[in-house]
Design an enzyme around this catalytic site. Structure first.
Site, PDB file in Angstrom:
ATOM      1  N   CYS A   1      -1.827  -4.746  13.418  1.00 30.52           N
ATOM      2  CA  CYS A   1      -1.388  -4.429  14.780  1.00 30.52           C
ATOM      3  C   CYS A   1       0.128  -4.542  14.945  1.00 30.52           C
ATOM      4  O   CYS A   1       0.743  -5.489  14.449  1.00 30.52           O
ATOM      5  CB  CYS A   1      -2.034  -5.375  15.774  1.00 30.52           C
TER       6      CYS A   1
ATOM      7  N   ARG B   1       2.573   0.192   9.594  1.00 30.54           N
ATOM      8  CA  ARG B   1       1.790  -1.040   9.401  1.00 30.54           C
ATOM      9  C   ARG B   1       0.296  -0.748   9.315  1.00 30.54           C
ATOM     10  O   ARG B   1      -0.459  -1.575   8.824  1.00 30.54           O
ATOM     11  CB  ARG B   1       2.021  -2.007  10.581  1.00 30.54           C
TER      12      ARG B   1
ATOM     13  N   TRP C   1      -5.200  -2.279  15.041  1.00 26.20           N
ATOM     14  CA  TRP C   1      -6.003  -2.128  13.828  1.00 26.20           C
ATOM     15  C   TRP C   1      -7.264  -2.926  14.119  1.00 26.20           C
ATOM     16  O   TRP C   1      -7.216  -4.163  14.184  1.00 26.20           O
ATOM     17  CB  TRP C   1      -5.231  -2.678  12.641  1.00 26.20           C
TER      18      TRP C   1
ATOM     19  N   ASN D   1      -1.712  -9.447  18.243  1.00 29.61           N
ATOM     20  CA  ASN D   1      -1.970  -9.250  16.814  1.00 29.61           C
ATOM     21  C   ASN D   1      -2.613 -10.542  16.319  1.00 29.61           C
ATOM     22  O   ASN D   1      -2.050 -11.613  16.524  1.00 29.61           O
ATOM     23  CB  ASN D   1      -0.649  -8.983  16.078  1.00 29.61           C
ATOM     24  N   GLY D   2      -3.782 -10.441  15.691  1.00 35.23           N
ATOM     25  CA  GLY D   2      -4.445 -11.650  15.191  1.00 35.23           C
ATOM     26  C   GLY D   2      -5.876 -11.694  15.675  1.00 35.23           C
ATOM     27  O   GLY D   2      -6.453 -10.665  16.043  1.00 35.23           O
TER      28      GLY D   2
ATOM     29  N   GLU E   1      -3.274  -1.840 -11.660  1.00 42.09           N
ATOM     30  CA  GLU E   1      -2.333  -1.326 -10.656  1.00 42.09           C
ATOM     31  C   GLU E   1      -2.425   0.203 -10.556  1.00 42.09           C
ATOM     32  O   GLU E   1      -2.401   0.764  -9.460  1.00 42.09           O
ATOM     33  CB  GLU E   1      -0.908  -1.801 -11.018  1.00 42.09           C
TER      34      GLU E   1
ATOM     35  N   LYS F   1      -3.441   2.234  -7.157  1.00 43.47           N
ATOM     36  CA  LYS F   1      -2.631   3.316  -6.555  1.00 43.47           C
ATOM     37  C   LYS F   1      -3.480   4.561  -6.345  1.00 43.47           C
ATOM     38  O   LYS F   1      -3.379   5.240  -5.338  1.00 43.47           O
ATOM     39  CB  LYS F   1      -1.428   3.699  -7.436  1.00 43.47           C
TER      40      LYS F   1
ATOM     41  N   GLU G   1      -5.854   4.019  -3.360  1.00 44.73           N
ATOM     42  CA  GLU G   1      -5.162   3.982  -2.069  1.00 44.73           C
ATOM     43  C   GLU G   1      -4.609   5.335  -1.667  1.00 44.73           C
ATOM     44  O   GLU G   1      -4.732   5.749  -0.529  1.00 44.73           O
ATOM     45  CB  GLU G   1      -3.920   3.088  -2.183  1.00 44.73           C
TER      46      GLU G   1
ATOM     47  N   HIS H   1     -18.395  -3.791 -23.279  1.00 42.10           N
ATOM     48  CA  HIS H   1     -19.267  -4.774 -22.621  1.00 42.10           C
ATOM     49  C   HIS H   1     -19.844  -4.232 -21.319  1.00 42.10           C
ATOM     50  O   HIS H   1     -20.257  -5.005 -20.462  1.00 42.10           O
ATOM     51  CB  HIS H   1     -18.494  -6.074 -22.383  1.00 42.10           C
TER      52      HIS H   1
ATOM     53  N   LYS I   1       0.211  -1.981   6.039  1.00 41.48           N
ATOM     54  CA  LYS I   1       1.284  -2.483   5.164  1.00 41.48           C
ATOM     55  C   LYS I   1       1.323  -4.005   5.176  1.00 41.48           C
ATOM     56  O   LYS I   1       1.616  -4.634   4.176  1.00 41.48           O
ATOM     57  CB  LYS I   1       2.614  -1.902   5.638  1.00 41.48           C
TER      58      LYS I   1
HETATM   59  C1  F6R Z   1      -1.113  -2.016  -2.870  1.00 40.30           C
HETATM   60  C2  F6R Z   1      -0.803  -2.648  -1.610  1.00 40.30           C
HETATM   61  C3  F6R Z   1      -1.572  -3.860  -1.203  1.00 40.30           C
HETATM   62  C4  F6R Z   1      -0.604  -5.053  -1.146  1.00 40.30           C
HETATM   63  C5  F6R Z   1      -1.341  -6.308  -0.656  1.00 40.30           C
HETATM   64  C6  F6R Z   1      -0.439  -7.507  -0.631  1.00 40.30           C
HETATM   65  O1  F6R Z   1      -0.367  -0.864  -3.043  1.00 40.30           O
HETATM   66  O2  F6R Z   1       0.085  -2.252  -0.913  1.00 40.30           O
HETATM   67  O3  F6R Z   1      -2.628  -4.115  -2.069  1.00 40.30           O
HETATM   68  O4  F6R Z   1      -0.069  -5.242  -2.421  1.00 40.30           O
HETATM   69  O5  F6R Z   1      -1.824  -6.064   0.649  1.00 40.30           O
HETATM   70  O6  F6R Z   1       0.639  -7.332   0.228  1.00 40.30           O
HETATM   71  P1  F6R Z   1       1.907  -8.267   0.172  1.00 40.30           P
HETATM   72  O7  F6R Z   1       2.556  -8.087  -1.155  1.00 40.30           O
HETATM   73  O8  F6R Z   1       2.762  -7.824   1.324  1.00 40.30           O
HETATM   74  O9  F6R Z   1       1.411  -9.670   0.350  1.00 40.30           O
END
Ligand code: F6R
Length: 585
Positions: free
Chosen positions: A2, A27, A74, A100-101, A462, A466, A469, A485, A580
């Site tokens: 949020c 966000r 959100w 927010n929360g 990773e 990506k 996402e 396995h 984000k």
């Molecule tokens: C992956 C991504 C998320 C963040 C995760 C942690 O591309 O953006 O998986 O890595 O939400 O976020 P931070 O690093 O801000 O704690």
């Protein structure tokens, strides 16, 4: 998650509120709304969907005023619809709230407010705050007293901004385990959950301490602890810390951020050697080391663990922040928690850090978004200085974290080595056209697998993250040795497998695993410095030292996900359902 904006000004602020929301869109959200004090009455416009939809609704039914609040939601409690969007208003229409929360005790509060005659219109936890405020204000309390009384009643976590029509020149702000700051303008003040809410207008900001209640006026801010004690605050200048995010000539922020990596890696590896030495010393002296992180930061931490083991002979563990409770019994005075978070606001990370602090652990923070809650909670902190990462998917922050861990672990790195890493990352970027053509081959796949050993395993995780996402494709990262396995059963004719296969000590074993996949009809896409007869497709990466490969491999994996997502017309900078800053559990 949020986004919050609250503004007290001398001119009509409705356009600023909507612009502020646009800047917080990154966000992640699913609905948006604004409220202003218009002709002495609170008027609200809110919509499920985008800020554009809200702006459209606003055009046909504009609200104006010099006092207002705005929110991107959100959803946590209650579905995504116009009614559950914030702001929420009290029965008497005199109070509007954004939040927010999560208010954890909302159900009890709601039942007792209902018994007293309050009507609820939404399914949200937030609405209780509007009704509680109405009751407190009716008793004649001012905004500060209202905030202090609310703080005693609310359980959970919150950043709240509250407006009241009887206080046309003031806003109430409250924070407990959720970010909230104030932009200090010329004759106006802006509450926001993120500096992006106001950075285009003012570079002066107050980062409110956690557990505070504050009242903002145009030229005045009063801050108190939740217990009512006056709190000092500092106005900081953001101009140097951040910049105004700009896409330059790139189609998306995500692509721009991928291309910034030669510079961001250079910056972190050349930064304050004193800080790196201090970090290293604290690790050397620790009885126990835990990395605590989520998502991409977790994958970077896995590499941190390997670097610490190989270069410093230190054993550490990497914990998913959301799982810290299973390991909490090991948190004590000799323990160092390396808390890694791009945003510095991830709720799970902050919770683990809070638990660690209570047990006497030292907190070494690694953040990109500074100032942030994690920065303030850490005993020693390194700011990655990768610059604002607007794309929701972590890209440059991931490589900066990895580069930092390598610099901490290996004290012999000199400028020549750093510059050669940055050049190699540029060489990796130069493979973009080859990556694009492979994206065309895999875009119609239903599953994609990423395989790697040793330092290449976190990269496999990773790369898959990506792909999920950005392109919304099912992808899995697999440790190459684990293939037999179980996961090998998933391979069928045409299944693409990205084989991360640099010429390091893992090369020969990994190639054998790749061939096992090929023998079962899989399509092999090698990511390596040299091609191999078994590869159906090949992404060339520069030949570098084994320790540098994670940095040069990350780039084509990010580009592959980006270009696949582009072909599939996904919402690259703001993937669906994601945020984000993950500020709820
Ligand atoms: C992956 C991504 C998320 C963040 C995760 C942690 O591309 O953006 O998986 O890595 O939400 O976020 P931070 O690093 O801000 O704690």
């Amino acid at each position: 998650m949020c986004g919050i904006i609250g503004r007290v000004d001398y001119r009509d602020i409705s356009p600023n509120l909507i612009e502020g929301l646009r800047r917080l869109e990154y966000r992640g959200y699913d609905s948006a709304g604004i409220a202003t004090l218009d002709g002495g009455k609170i008027r609200v416009v809110k919509r499920a969907g985008t800020v554009d939809r809200l702006a459209e609704a606003f055009r046909s039914s504009p609200v104006r005023g010099t006092l207002g609040i705005a929110h991107t939601r959100w959803a946590t409690h209650g579905g995504v619809n116009d009614i559950n969007a914030h702001p929420h208003v009290s029965c008497d229409g005199k109070v509007a709230v954004i939040h927010n929360g999560i208010i954890e005790n909302f159900a009890e509060l709601k039942s007792s407010l209902r018994r007293e005659g309050h009507d609820f219109v939404s399914e949200t936890d937030t609405e209780v705050v509007a009704h509680l405020s109405e009751d407190i204000l009716r008793e004649g309390d001012d905004l500060m007293q209202t905030g202090l009384k609310l703080a005693k009643m609310l359980k959970g976590q919150y950043a709240l901004v509250i407006m009241n029509s009887d206080n046309p020149e003031r806003l109430l702000g409250m924070r407990h385990n959720a970010p909230l700051m104030v932009g200090v303008g010329r004759n106006y003040s802006v509450y926001a959950s993120d500096v992006l809410g106001f950075i285009d207008e003012t570079k002066r900001a107050v980062f409110l301490e956690d557990d505070t209640v504050s009242v903002a006026e145009r030229n005045h801010l009063e801050v108190r602890s939740l217990g009512g004690l006056p709190r000092d605050y500092k106005v900081v200048d953001l101009a140097e810390e951040l910049g105004s995010p700009d896409k330059k000539n790139f189609e998306h922020f995500t692509l721009k951020e991928i291309h910034e990596q030669p510079g961001s890696i250079l910056r972190i590896m050349k930064q304050d050697p004193g800080k790196v030495t201090l970090f290293r010393k604290q690790l050397e002296e620790a009885k126990r080391i835990f990395f605590v992180a989520a998502g991409s930061s977790y994958h970077a931490s896995m590499l941190g663990k390997i670097y610490l083991s190989e270069h410093m002979g230190l054993y550490s563990d990497v914990i998913l922040a959301s799982e810290y409770r299973s390991y909490e019994r090991w948190f004590d005075e000799g323990t160092v928690l390396v808390a890694v978070s791009q945003s510095g606001e991830t709720m799970d990370v902050l919770e683990a850090v809070r638990a660690g602090k209570e047990k006497g652990c030292s907190i070494l923070g690694v953040v990109n978004h500074a100032p942030s809650s994690l920065e303030r909670m850490s005993d020693t902190v390194v700011n990655l200085r990768a610059g604002q990462e607007v794309g929701v998917a972590a890209t440059k922050s991931f490589t900066s974290q990895v580069a930092l861990f390598y610099s901490i672990a290996n004290k012999d790195i000199d400028d020549l080595e750093v510059e050669s890493i940055s050049r190699a990352v540029s060489d990796s970027l130069a493979q973009e056209e080859a990556v694009k053509s492979i994206a065309r081959e895999i875009a119609s796949s239903k599953d994609i697998y990423f395989l790697g050993r040793g330092k290449n395993f976190p990269l496999a995780l990773e790369g898959a993250l990506k792909m999920k996402e950005l392109a919304y494709l099912h992808a899995e990262g697999i440790a190459a040795g684990e293939l037999k396995h179980g996961p090998l059963a998933l391979i069928e004719k045409g299944t693409p497998l990205i084989l991360i296969n640099p010429d390091d000590e893992t090369h020969d074993d990994t190639i054998s695993n790749g061939m096992e996949v090929k023998a079962r009809g899989g399509v092999l896409i090698g990511v390596a410095p040299d091609t191999h007869g078994g590869y159906d497709y090949f992404i060339r990466i520069p030949k570098v030292l084994p320790d540098h490969y994670p940095l040069v491999v990350a780039v084509p994996l990010q580009l592959l996900a980006y270009h696949t997502a582009r072909l599939l017309r996904a919402n690259i900078d703001k993937p669906r359902n994601l945020a984000k800053s993950v500020t709820v559990k």
